[in-house]
Design an enzyme around this catalytic site. Structure first.
Site, PDB file in Angstrom:
ATOM      1  N   LYS A  11       0.849  -1.211   0.000  1.00  0.00           N
ATOM      2  CA  LYS A  11       0.000   0.000   0.000  1.00  0.00           C
ATOM      3  C   LYS A  11       0.876   1.248   0.000  1.00  0.00           C
ATOM      4  O   LYS A  11       0.641   2.196  -0.754  1.00  0.00           O
ATOM      5  CB  LYS A  11      -0.884   0.008   1.241  1.00  0.00           C
ATOM      6  CG  LYS A  11      -1.587   1.336   1.498  1.00  0.00           C
ATOM      7  CD  LYS A  11      -2.444   1.336   2.737  1.00  0.00           C
ATOM      8  CE  LYS A  11      -1.680   1.636   3.972  1.00  0.00           C
ATOM      9  NZ  LYS A  11      -1.430   3.079   4.202  1.00  0.00           N
ATOM     10  N   ASN A  12       1.916   1.247   0.856  1.00  0.00           N
ATOM     11  CA  ASN A  12       2.719   2.461   1.033  1.00  0.00           C
ATOM     12  C   ASN A  12       3.738   2.679  -0.075  1.00  0.00           C
ATOM     13  O   ASN A  12       4.503   3.637  -0.036  1.00  0.00           O
ATOM     14  CB  ASN A  12       3.386   2.445   2.408  1.00  0.00           C
ATOM     15  CG  ASN A  12       2.345   2.553   3.520  1.00  0.00           C
ATOM     16  OD1 ASN A  12       1.188   2.874   3.247  1.00  0.00           O
ATOM     17  ND2 ASN A  12       2.743   2.263   4.741  1.00  0.00           N
ATOM     18  N   CYS A  22      -6.338   8.352   9.190  1.00  0.00           N
ATOM     19  CA  CYS A  22      -6.694   7.706  10.461  1.00  0.00           C
ATOM     20  C   CYS A  22      -6.111   8.525  11.618  1.00  0.00           C
ATOM     21  O   CYS A  22      -5.132   9.231  11.492  1.00  0.00           O
ATOM     22  CB  CYS A  22      -6.207   6.277  10.499  1.00  0.00           C
ATOM     23  SG  CYS A  22      -4.506   6.061  10.076  1.00  0.00           S
ATOM     24  N   ARG A  30      -1.445  15.102  12.441  1.00  0.00           N
ATOM     25  CA  ARG A  30      -0.638  14.652  11.276  1.00  0.00           C
ATOM     26  C   ARG A  30      -0.195  15.902  10.515  1.00  0.00           C
ATOM     27  O   ARG A  30      -0.708  16.197   9.463  1.00  0.00           O
ATOM     28  CB  ARG A  30      -1.451  13.707  10.405  1.00  0.00           C
ATOM     29  CG  ARG A  30      -1.981  12.484  11.149  1.00  0.00           C
ATOM     30  CD  ARG A  30      -0.895  11.486  11.506  1.00  0.00           C
ATOM     31  NE  ARG A  30      -0.304  10.862  10.346  1.00  0.00           N
ATOM     32  CZ  ARG A  30      -0.846   9.823   9.701  1.00  0.00           C
ATOM     33  NH1 ARG A  30      -1.994   9.349  10.083  1.00  0.00           N
ATOM     34  NH2 ARG A  30      -0.247   9.291   8.677  1.00  0.00           N
ATOM     35  N   PRO A  31       0.721  16.696  11.061  1.00  0.00           N
ATOM     36  CA  PRO A  31       1.132  17.940  10.410  1.00  0.00           C
ATOM     37  C   PRO A  31       1.866  17.657   9.101  1.00  0.00           C
ATOM     38  O   PRO A  31       2.301  16.527   8.843  1.00  0.00           O
ATOM     39  CB  PRO A  31       2.082  18.578  11.420  1.00  0.00           C
ATOM     40  CG  PRO A  31       2.600  17.449  12.222  1.00  0.00           C
ATOM     41  CD  PRO A  31       1.495  16.437  12.277  1.00  0.00           C
ATOM     42  N   ASP A  64       4.134   0.705  12.033  1.00  0.00           N
ATOM     43  CA  ASP A  64       2.921   0.066  11.510  1.00  0.00           C
ATOM     44  C   ASP A  64       2.764  -1.366  12.016  1.00  0.00           C
ATOM     45  O   ASP A  64       1.674  -1.927  11.932  1.00  0.00           O
ATOM     46  CB  ASP A  64       2.935   0.054   9.978  1.00  0.00           C
ATOM     47  CG  ASP A  64       2.905   1.462   9.431  1.00  0.00           C
ATOM     48  OD1 ASP A  64       3.222   1.636   8.238  1.00  0.00           O
ATOM     49  OD2 ASP A  64       2.594   2.394  10.193  1.00  0.00           O
ATOM     50  N   ARG A 103      -8.721  -0.257   4.258  1.00  0.00           N
ATOM     51  CA  ARG A 103      -7.802   0.720   3.662  1.00  0.00           C
ATOM     52  C   ARG A 103      -6.461   0.083   3.337  1.00  0.00           C
ATOM     53  O   ARG A 103      -5.766   0.502   2.425  1.00  0.00           O
ATOM     54  CB  ARG A 103      -7.567   1.885   4.627  1.00  0.00           C
ATOM     55  CG  ARG A 103      -8.709   2.872   4.745  1.00  0.00           C
ATOM     56  CD  ARG A 103      -8.308   4.060   5.603  1.00  0.00           C
ATOM     57  NE  ARG A 103      -7.023   4.575   5.159  1.00  0.00           N
ATOM     58  CZ  ARG A 103      -6.078   5.009   6.000  1.00  0.00           C
ATOM     59  NH1 ARG A 103      -6.287   4.993   7.301  1.00  0.00           N
ATOM     60  NH2 ARG A 103      -4.932   5.467   5.545  1.00  0.00           N
TER      61      ARG A 103
END
Ligand code: EPZ
Length: 415
Positions: A22-23, A116, A121-122, A304, A396
């Site tokens: 996914k990433n 999520c 999450r800057p 993760d 997701r």
């Protein structure tokens, strides 16, 4: 909203295949914008986040079609440079479109990304970097308006090896004059997959340890690439095997990318064997505790995999300690695990798991993507049935996780 019903099972036995990462597929789909032509991407996983990325590409003017695990993106004709809030909010990683849209269009307009809940999450590192490369950034009412001036390559030192910021800099730098050098760049393997794609598209990028150098070049018309295997999906399935016990094989993966996880599972008493692109985990005796796990940027233990490993340790003998150094709020799954009888204490970024003799099936919910995977693992080792709600989080990042559980001899049903 659909939910998963998972029954505890005595042991697992079976073989599953890792899908494309996914990433890796998300930044590479965004990267197709830098190449005004046809981009053929193989081994794409069938995930909600991939659908979100495709929706953004289509909104920008790309023609995108899917043929099984292959996605073909024709980015010859880009008609817009804005990404509306509803598309940005579908996933956190939508910020990865900032660099390639700027590289292609010289302008970009997007709201701050959603995603999520892992704490704030800057995107300050992304913004500081694009400014250094010659982009004018204004923000009003949550909308980021960027306009590229004359973009020239620069040396950029990242205060933190941010994965997303590294990816955005690589993609923007392909359109800058001269050389850009990223120091303290993220070293996650997915970045190297992106570098490989950029070079196939006619770019010039290379990594030397924590430094990545990009030379701005013209890109070519046609590109073809195969997405690397998903190391976090691999880690998740290995944690299933460790948690339940039995004999589980994960195929089509890169064992070297999950060594921190297999090392922890070996410490706990599981038996790991590797043959080419296959990892096998066998566990028959009860798990023991592991050395403290500190999540770190790659090649350290991946954040993760923290939740899946924690789920595997819930019934291990002794205490297991976790230190989450990457995200501020990545223990949201703990309260849901405790509803099943887990004994976990959290103080700030530290979580201490005391092994219990049994867990009990009950109603729980997925709090985020990897927390949801942890709920599945815990449910497989619990007595009775567990009902997991909010499984859109799980979808997701995992392709029909119930099919994997059933293929390994577990009992999972999507309702
Ligand atoms: C990527 O997220 C992954 N997502 C995440 O995977 C992964 O957990 C993370 O890297 C770390 O490995 C994708 O690749 C799509 P970061 P990203 O920028 O790029 C802070 C999953 O489960 N930060 O390395 O967002 C940030 O708040 C997902 O598959 C800033 O402060 O990660 C966080 O605390 C979850 N300012 C830390 O750095 C910034 O400008 C790591 O962020 C950027 C980041």
């Amino acid at each position: 909203m659909s939910k998963l019903i998972i029954e505890g099972c005595p042991r697992l036995s079976g073989s599953v295949s890792a899908n494309g990462a996914k990433n890796s597929v998300l930044p590479i789909l965004a990267a197709t914008l830098i190449n005004a032509g046809e981009n053929v991407i193989h081994n794409c996983p069938d995930l909600r986040d991939v659908d979100s990325a495709v929706n953004i590409l289509r909104h920008l003017g790309c023609k995108v079609r899917r043929e099984g695990k292959t996605i073909i993106v024709n980015s010859s004709n880009i008609t817009r440079y804005d990404i509306p809030d509803n598309l940005m909010r579908e996933m956190r990683s939508s910020v990865i479109f900032l660099g390639p849209v700027l590289a292609r269009c010289g302008k970009s307009s997007m709201s701050f990304p959603g995603g999520c809940e892992l704490g704030p999450r800057p995107i300050d590192l992304h913004i500081d970097a694009v400014k250094k490369l010659g982009v004018n950034v204004t923000e009003s009412g949550g909308i980021l308006e960027c306009t590229a001036g004359k973009m020239t390559g620069k040396d950029i030192i990242l205060p933190f090896p941010s994965v997303g910021a590294t990816e955005n800099i690589i993609l923007l730098a392909t359109a800058c004059h001269g050389r850009t050098r990223i120091r303290n760049a993220a070293q996650e393997p997915e970045i190297d997959d992106l570098i490989a794609f950029v070079n196939k598209a006619g770019g010039m990028a290379a990594r030397r340890g924590s430094e990545i150098e990009i030379i701005g070049t013209q890109t070519r018309e046609h590109t073809e690439h195969t997405i690397m295997p998903d190391r976090i999906e691999t880690a998740t399935y290995l944690c299933m095997g460790a948690a339940v016990g039995g004999d589980v094989e994960v195929r089509n993966t890169y064992p070297q990318y999950v060594e921190t996880i297999t090392e922890a599972l070996t410490q706990a008493g599981a038996e790991i064997s590797v043959r080419k692109d296959i990892i096998r985990i066998k566990r028959d005796k009860p798990l023991g505790s592991i050395k403290p796990v500190r999540t770190m940027p790659y090649p350290g233990f991946p954040t993760d995999a923290q939740a899946p490993l924690m789920a595997a340790m819930l019934k291990a003998r002794g205490s297991s300690i976790f230190l989450e150094t990457i995200f501020e709020n990545r223990y949201r799954h703990v309260s849901e695990l405790m509803r099943m009888g887990a004994d976990i204490k959290v103080a700030g970024r530290v979580a201490v798991v005391e092994g219990v003799t049994r867990l009990f099936g009950t109603k729980v919910r997925a709090t985020d993507l990897r927390g949801g995977a942890a709920m599945c693992i815990a449910a497989m080792t619990a007595m009775g049935k567990t009902e997991i709600d909010d499984i859109h989080h799980i979808d997701r990042g995992y392709e029909k996780i119930e099919n994997v559980i059933n293929a390994l001899g577990g009992r999972a049903l999507r309702e």
